[in-house]
Design a protein around this motif. Structure first.
Motif, PDB file in Angstrom:
ATOM      1  N   SER A  44       0.836  -1.207   0.000  1.00  0.00           N
ATOM      2  CA  SER A  44       0.000   0.000   0.000  1.00  0.00           C
ATOM      3  C   SER A  44       0.866   1.251   0.000  1.00  0.00           C
ATOM      4  N   VAL A  45       0.186   2.388  -0.134  1.00  0.00           N
ATOM      5  CA  VAL A  45       0.846   3.692  -0.046  1.00  0.00           C
ATOM      6  C   VAL A  45       0.036   4.552   0.902  1.00  0.00           C
ATOM      7  N   VAL A  46       0.716   5.171   1.858  1.00  0.00           N
ATOM      8  CA  VAL A  46       0.051   6.113   2.745  1.00  0.00           C
ATOM      9  C   VAL A  46       0.463   7.527   2.321  1.00  0.00           C
ATOM     10  N   VAL A  47      -0.532   8.402   2.177  1.00  0.00           N
ATOM     11  CA  VAL A  47      -0.292   9.786   1.775  1.00  0.00           C
ATOM     12  C   VAL A  47      -0.655  10.689   2.942  1.00  0.00           C
ATOM     13  N   TRP A  48       0.293  11.511   3.351  1.00  0.00           N
ATOM     14  CA  TRP A  48       0.090  12.433   4.473  1.00  0.00           C
ATOM     15  C   TRP A  48       0.201  13.849   3.935  1.00  0.00           C
ATOM     16  N   GLU A  49      -0.882  14.596   4.030  1.00  0.00           N
ATOM     17  CA  GLU A  49      -0.910  15.979   3.555  1.00  0.00           C
ATOM     18  C   GLU A  49      -1.218  16.913   4.719  1.00  0.00           C
ATOM     19  N   ILE A  50      -0.526  18.031   4.753  1.00  0.00           N
ATOM     20  CA  ILE A  50      -0.731  19.023   5.802  1.00  0.00           C
ATOM     21  C   ILE A  50      -0.921  20.387   5.160  1.00  0.00           C
ATOM     22  N   GLU A  51      -1.977  21.051   5.567  1.00  0.00           N
ATOM     23  CA  GLU A  51      -2.264  22.421   5.119  1.00  0.00           C
ATOM     24  C   GLU A  51      -2.155  23.300   6.355  1.00  0.00           C
ATOM     25  N   CYS A  52      -1.308  24.312   6.318  1.00  0.00           N
ATOM     26  CA  CYS A  52      -1.101  25.097   7.527  1.00  0.00           C
ATOM     27  C   CYS A  52      -0.737  26.546   7.205  1.00  0.00           C
ATOM     28  N   VAL A  53      -0.838  27.375   8.224  1.00  0.00           N
ATOM     29  CA  VAL A  53      -0.401  28.769   8.152  1.00  0.00           C
ATOM     30  C   VAL A  53       0.613  28.981   9.273  1.00  0.00           C
ATOM     31  N   PRO A  54       1.925  28.933   8.951  1.00  0.00           N
ATOM     32  CA  PRO A  54       2.944  29.129   9.980  1.00  0.00           C
ATOM     33  C   PRO A  54       2.897  30.551  10.538  1.00  0.00           C
ATOM     34  N   LEU A  55       3.247  30.670  11.792  1.00  0.00           N
ATOM     35  CA  LEU A  55       3.302  31.977  12.440  1.00  0.00           C
ATOM     36  C   LEU A  55       4.743  32.465  12.474  1.00  0.00           C
ATOM     37  N   GLY A  56       4.916  33.743  12.143  1.00  0.00           N
ATOM     38  CA  GLY A  56       6.258  34.328  12.215  1.00  0.00           C
ATOM     39  C   GLY A  56       7.252  33.569  11.367  1.00  0.00           C
ATOM     40  N   SER A  57       8.364  33.160  11.988  1.00  0.00           N
ATOM     41  CA  SER A  57       9.418  32.450  11.260  1.00  0.00           C
ATOM     42  C   SER A  57       9.327  30.938  11.426  1.00  0.00           C
ATOM     43  N   ALA A  58       8.211  30.443  11.952  1.00  0.00           N
ATOM     44  CA  ALA A  58       8.050  29.003  12.157  1.00  0.00           C
ATOM     45  C   ALA A  58       8.144  28.274  10.815  1.00  0.00           C
ATOM     46  N   PRO A  59       8.911  27.182  10.757  1.00  0.00           N
ATOM     47  CA  PRO A  59       9.036  26.437   9.498  1.00  0.00           C
ATOM     48  C   PRO A  59       7.781  25.611   9.244  1.00  0.00           C
ATOM     49  N   PRO A  60       7.504  25.269   7.996  1.00  0.00           N
ATOM     50  CA  PRO A  60       6.365  24.399   7.728  1.00  0.00           C
ATOM     51  C   PRO A  60       6.647  23.011   8.285  1.00  0.00           C
ATOM     52  N   PRO A  61       5.623  22.239   8.613  1.00  0.00           N
ATOM     53  CA  PRO A  61       5.852  20.877   9.102  1.00  0.00           C
ATOM     54  C   PRO A  61       6.483  20.030   8.012  1.00  0.00           C
ATOM     55  N   ARG A  62       7.136  18.941   8.404  1.00  0.00           N
ATOM     56  CA  ARG A  62       7.815  18.078   7.441  1.00  0.00           C
ATOM     57  C   ARG A  62       7.290  16.650   7.578  1.00  0.00           C
ATOM     58  N   PRO A  63       6.174  16.339   6.947  1.00  0.00           N
ATOM     59  CA  PRO A  63       5.631  14.983   7.091  1.00  0.00           C
ATOM     60  C   PRO A  63       6.602  13.909   6.620  1.00  0.00           C
ATOM     61  N   ALA A  64       7.478  14.259   5.648  1.00  0.00           N
ATOM     62  CA  ALA A  64       8.446  13.280   5.169  1.00  0.00           C
ATOM     63  C   ALA A  64       9.429  12.877   6.263  1.00  0.00           C
ATOM     64  N   ALA A  65       9.601  13.740   7.263  1.00  0.00           N
ATOM     65  CA  ALA A  65      10.533  13.434   8.347  1.00  0.00           C
ATOM     66  C   ALA A  65      10.020  12.290   9.219  1.00  0.00           C
ATOM     67  N   TYR A  66       8.745  11.952   9.077  1.00  0.00           N
ATOM     68  CA  TYR A  66       8.168  10.912   9.921  1.00  0.00           C
ATOM     69  C   TYR A  66       8.027   9.580   9.193  1.00  0.00           C
ATOM     70  N   VAL A  67       8.856   9.388   8.171  1.00  0.00           N
ATOM     71  CA  VAL A  67       8.842   8.119   7.444  1.00  0.00           C
ATOM     72  C   VAL A  67       9.081   6.961   8.405  1.00  0.00           C
ATOM     73  N   ARG A  68       9.942   7.194   9.367  1.00  0.00           N
ATOM     74  CA  ARG A  68      10.272   6.123  10.311  1.00  0.00           C
ATOM     75  C   ARG A  68       9.054   5.639  11.084  1.00  0.00           C
ATOM     76  N   ILE A  69       8.080   6.533  11.301  1.00  0.00           N
ATOM     77  CA  ILE A  69       6.854   6.114  11.982  1.00  0.00           C
ATOM     78  C   ILE A  69       6.186   4.993  11.202  1.00  0.00           C
ATOM     79  N   TRP A  70       6.059   5.224   9.895  1.00  0.00           N
ATOM     80  CA  TRP A  70       5.366   4.242   9.062  1.00  0.00           C
ATOM     81  C   TRP A  70       6.171   2.961   8.925  1.00  0.00           C
ATOM     82  N   LYS A  71       7.500   3.070   8.883  1.00  0.00           N
ATOM     83  CA  LYS A  71       8.316   1.862   8.772  1.00  0.00           C
ATOM     84  C   LYS A  71       8.255   1.057  10.063  1.00  0.00           C
ATOM     85  N   GLU A  72       8.135   1.735  11.201  1.00  0.00           N
ATOM     86  CA  GLU A  72       7.986   1.014  12.470  1.00  0.00           C
ATOM     87  C   GLU A  72       6.627   0.326  12.543  1.00  0.00           C
TER      88      GLU A  72
END
Length: 280
Positions: free
Chosen positions: A240-268
């Protein structure tokens, strides 16, 4: 083990309109202060527009042929939103003029598009970030969906990420409000994310959630909606393929979230399901 990973951050760019922080909410006293006592027509337009925004979760004011407007509409649609769209170019001229005049008075400027979410003004396309990640799994979509759907079980499967799950309202269905204790990378500190489940659909194996304001992420985002979809691979039902999409409005200099950084969650999760299958 096959891994398919795609990560796209679409920064939707329009003329600079300032901070991503909501500029105005539907506060009647604030709108009253913007009214011009000598212009009853403008006052009426402000009231009518405020009522309109209150009636819809998402309102976009723009132009049908505007590239930036269409990008915002597309981004919203991809997240499952059905925005109420006001096309200035195809509205009666007197009404269109009053809407523009009302928005110029309310916001202090006029440029398309303008986006309102849950009664709050979020500016134009530039304010919105849309992030997406895809991860291929060697387990069926239904297995992965059932495991992820039961958030409380995840605390036992990925304790290095999810420390605790508490249901404040409901029990996992749409409308549920849950509090997740999340462990930060490289730290023993636990931060809390408070989420409301907007959609939990077994048929499409989709879950959509909104990050609520009173949690440890409130200072980072003024708007945060995540959607996860589990897709079977028709030619290989056991994958299968899991697709994670995030729509957000960062405040100030906050970086956007990085769903790709949580690949390890899915592999675990994948590893847990494979091991569970072998035990059976």
């Amino acid at each position: 083990m096959r891994l398919v990973l795609g990560f796209v951050i679409a920064a939707l760019v329009v003329a600079r309109i300032g901070s991503a922080t909501p500029r105005h909410g539907l506060d009647e006293s604030a709108v009253d202060r913007e009214k011009d006592r000598s212009d009853p027509e403008l006052n009426r337009a402000l009231d009518e527009f405020m009522d309109l925004v209150a009636q819809h979760r998402v309102v976009i004011v723009g132009k049908k042929d505007c590239t930036m407007t269409n990008r915002v509409k597309a981004a919203m649609s991809e997240q499952g939103e059905k925005p109420h769209f006001i096309d200035i170019d195809h509205t009666k001229s007197d009404e269109a003029w009053m809407i523009q005049k009302a928005l110029r008075r309310w916001l202090g400027y006029w440029i398309t598009p303008q986006v309102f979410v849950n009664g709050m003004h979020y500016g134009g396309a530039e304010s919105m970030e849309v992030c997406r990640a895809e991860v291929g799994l060697d387990v069926s979509a239904w297995e992965a969906w059932q495991t992820f759907r039961d958030a409380k079980s995840l605390a036992g499967i990925i304790p290095g990420v999810i420390q605790s799950v508490e249901y404040l309202v409901g029990g996992g269905e749409a409308g549920t409000i849950r509090l997740l204790g999340l462990k930060q990378d490289g730290s023993s500190k636990v931060v809390f994310a408070k989420e409301r489940l907007e959609l939990v659909d077994d048929a499409s194996m989709t879950i959509r959630y909104t990050m609520l304001e009173d949690c440890d992420f409130s200072h980072l985002y003024s708007h945060y909606v995540g959607t996860l979809r589990f897709h079977p691979i028709q030619s290989e039902p056991s994958k299968s393929v899991v697709v994670w999409e995030i729509e957000c409005v960062p405040l100030g200099s906050a970086p956007p979230p990085r769903p790709a950084a949580y690949v390890r969650i899915w592999k675990e999760i994948e590893q847990h399901l494979v091991e569970k299958r072998h035990v059976k």
